[in-house]
Scaffold this motif. Structure first.
Motif, short mmCIF file in Angstrom:
data_model
loop_
_atom_site.label_atom_id
_atom_site.label_comp_id
_atom_site.label_asym_id
_atom_site.label_seq_id
_atom_site.Cartn_x
_atom_site.Cartn_y
_atom_site.Cartn_z
N GLY A 282 -3.39 11.63 10.45
CA GLY A 282 -4.38 10.57 9.86
C GLY A 282 -3.72 10.03 8.57
N ARG A 283 -3.08 10.77 7.90
CA ARG A 283 -2.47 10.16 6.44
C ARG A 283 -1.49 9.19 6.74
NH1 ARG A 283 1.89 13.86 3.31
NH2 ARG A 283 3.38 14.68 5.19
N ALA A 284 -0.64 9.28 7.94
CA ALA A 284 0.22 8.36 8.49
C ALA A 284 -0.45 6.94 9.02
CB ALA A 284 1.30 8.87 9.51
N ALA A 285 -1.68 7.31 9.79
CA ALA A 285 -2.18 5.91 10.39
C ALA A 285 -2.76 5.30 8.98
CB ALA A 285 -3.49 6.47 11.12
N GLY A 286 -3.41 5.93 7.81
CA GLY A 286 -3.83 5.12 6.78
C GLY A 286 -2.94 4.67 6.08
N ARG A 287 -1.91 5.13 5.98
CA ARG A 287 -0.46 4.48 5.24
C ARG A 287 -0.10 3.57 5.84
NH1 ARG A 287 0.99 2.15 0.69
NH2 ARG A 287 3.15 2.04 0.51
N VAL A 291 0.14 -0.58 4.57
CA VAL A 291 1.46 -1.50 4.56
C VAL A 291 1.14 -2.74 5.47
CG1 VAL A 291 3.77 -1.47 5.15
CG2 VAL A 291 2.85 0.41 3.98
N ALA A 292 0.57 -2.34 6.89
CA ALA A 292 0.43 -3.69 7.64
C ALA A 292 -0.50 -4.70 7.03
CB ALA A 292 0.10 -3.27 8.83
#
Length: 358
Positions: A282-287, A291-292
């Motif tokens: 989840g933290r990667a998806a949120g970050r 950025v996108a």
């Protein structure tokens, strides 16, 4: 004219992108579900029915200027999204955030919160009636599911089987794996690694019915309920040829450091769909979503683009409401108390705020 942004998929990453760009673009979020499914809480909901209603959050408050289209993307190419209903949406920028799929109970297989809630209650009933549970796959899903079952039904035999030789592929430090093993032992969960079954159980997954299976070593395992906790896929068949060219084995899309789909200037892929070299958590998806969104804003307003830096391996693995183990390279090991404190609410208030459902 205001730039048009279409976000395909309203999960953890897509919802963040849509909300972040709502003030600067004409945002359209394409999402077939009738509500946001807080998937990280659904194994807890299977063990504790009090969680069932908590994990479905309405999308109504997500966008103040943009719109939500409840539909499925049938065909996507740069600048165009064709929907299953036959409608066509044109965009200046596309963000693909369609996530991943998997067998029940990894995913609930429905777009309806009512149906999903019913399936979770039926799952709880099956677990309650079962006298022994077999879980195939000792990854994060299998481990957390085992912890939820063993905590909610103390003494109920739970067995995990996986052909890998070490927990979680051995990618975390020995102290993490030792603490994980200790807690599983304390819960009475039996873990059989480096083990395969000769044949799958004769009864359907998720159906209560006695069966016996044999491991490659000749051991007979008896239970009356089983689930596959592996086999996740990344749906990408909706991609047109220009975007499918970036597809890698397994379906993930190659992206640049700015999270643009390889070969594209105005198409981004975030979350489980892309091939960033990190755990899909989840933290990667949120970050990635942040950025996108920042890069689309920069393209609209002018300014430098932001490079995405993949996370180093870290994990917070719950084993029931009061157990679990975590690890972060910068902080070290998290014990059961710290892990349970962090994951106890599954950040529900954070996602309520994101969805405007606080």
């Amino acid at each position: 004219m205001t730039a048009k942004v279409i976000v395909v998929g309203g999960g953890y990453a897509g919802a963040v992108v849509a909300r972040t760009l709502d003030d600067v673009a004409e945002v359209t979020l394409v999402e077939p579900k009738e509500a946001f499914f807080h998937h990280v809480a659904q194994l807890r909901a299977a063990a504790d029915p009090a969680w069932v209603e908590k994990m479905f959050l309405p999308y109504d408050g997500l966008l103040s200027r943009g719109r939500l289209v409840r539909d499925t993307a049938a065909h996507v190419r740069p600048g165009v999204v064709e929907l299953a209903s036959g409608a066509r949406l044109d965009a200046d920028y596309l963000v693909l955030a369609t996530g991943s799929a998997g067998p029940f109970p990894t995913r609930l297989g429905t777009t309806s919160p009512v149906t999903a809630a019913r399936r979770l209650r039926e799952l709880h009933d099956a677990l309650d009636r079962a006298t022994g549970v077999l879980l195939l796959g000792a990854g994060a899903i299998g481990l957390e599911f085992a912890g939820e079952i063993a905590t909610a039904w103390p003494g109920k035999p739970v067995t995990l089987v996986d052909p890998v030789p070490d927990l979680l592929g051995g990618r975390f430090p020995a102290e993490f794996r030792a603490e994980l093993t200790r807690q599983l032992d304390a819960l009475g969960v039996r873990v059989l690694l480096d083990t395969k079954l000769d044949t799958p159980p004769a009864t359907p997954a998720g159906a209560v019915g006695a069966f016996t299976v044999t491991t490659g070593d000749g051991e007979a395992l008896a239970a009356d309920l089983w689930f596959a906790c592996y086999g996740g896929t990344v749906p990408s068949s909706y991609l047109g040829p220009e975007l499918a060219a970036a597809r890698r084995p397994g379906g993930r899309l190659a992206v640049t450091e700015h999270l643009r789909v390889a070969g594209q200037e105005r198409v981004f892929a975030v979350g489980d769909l892309n091939d960033t070299p990190e755990l899909k958590v989840g933290r990667a998806a949120g970050r990635q979503a942040e950025v996108a969104a920042a890069n689309i804003r920069a393209l609209i307003e002018g300014g430098p683009l932001t490079a995405y830096e993949p996370f180093t391996d870290g994990i917070m693995l719950s084993l029931g409401p009061s157990g679990g183990v975590g690890y972060a390279p910068e902080l070290g090991l998290f014990d059961a108390e710290a892990t349970a404190a962090f994951k106890g609410t599954f950040l529900l208030d954070h996602f309520r705020e994101l969805l405007g459902a606080a």
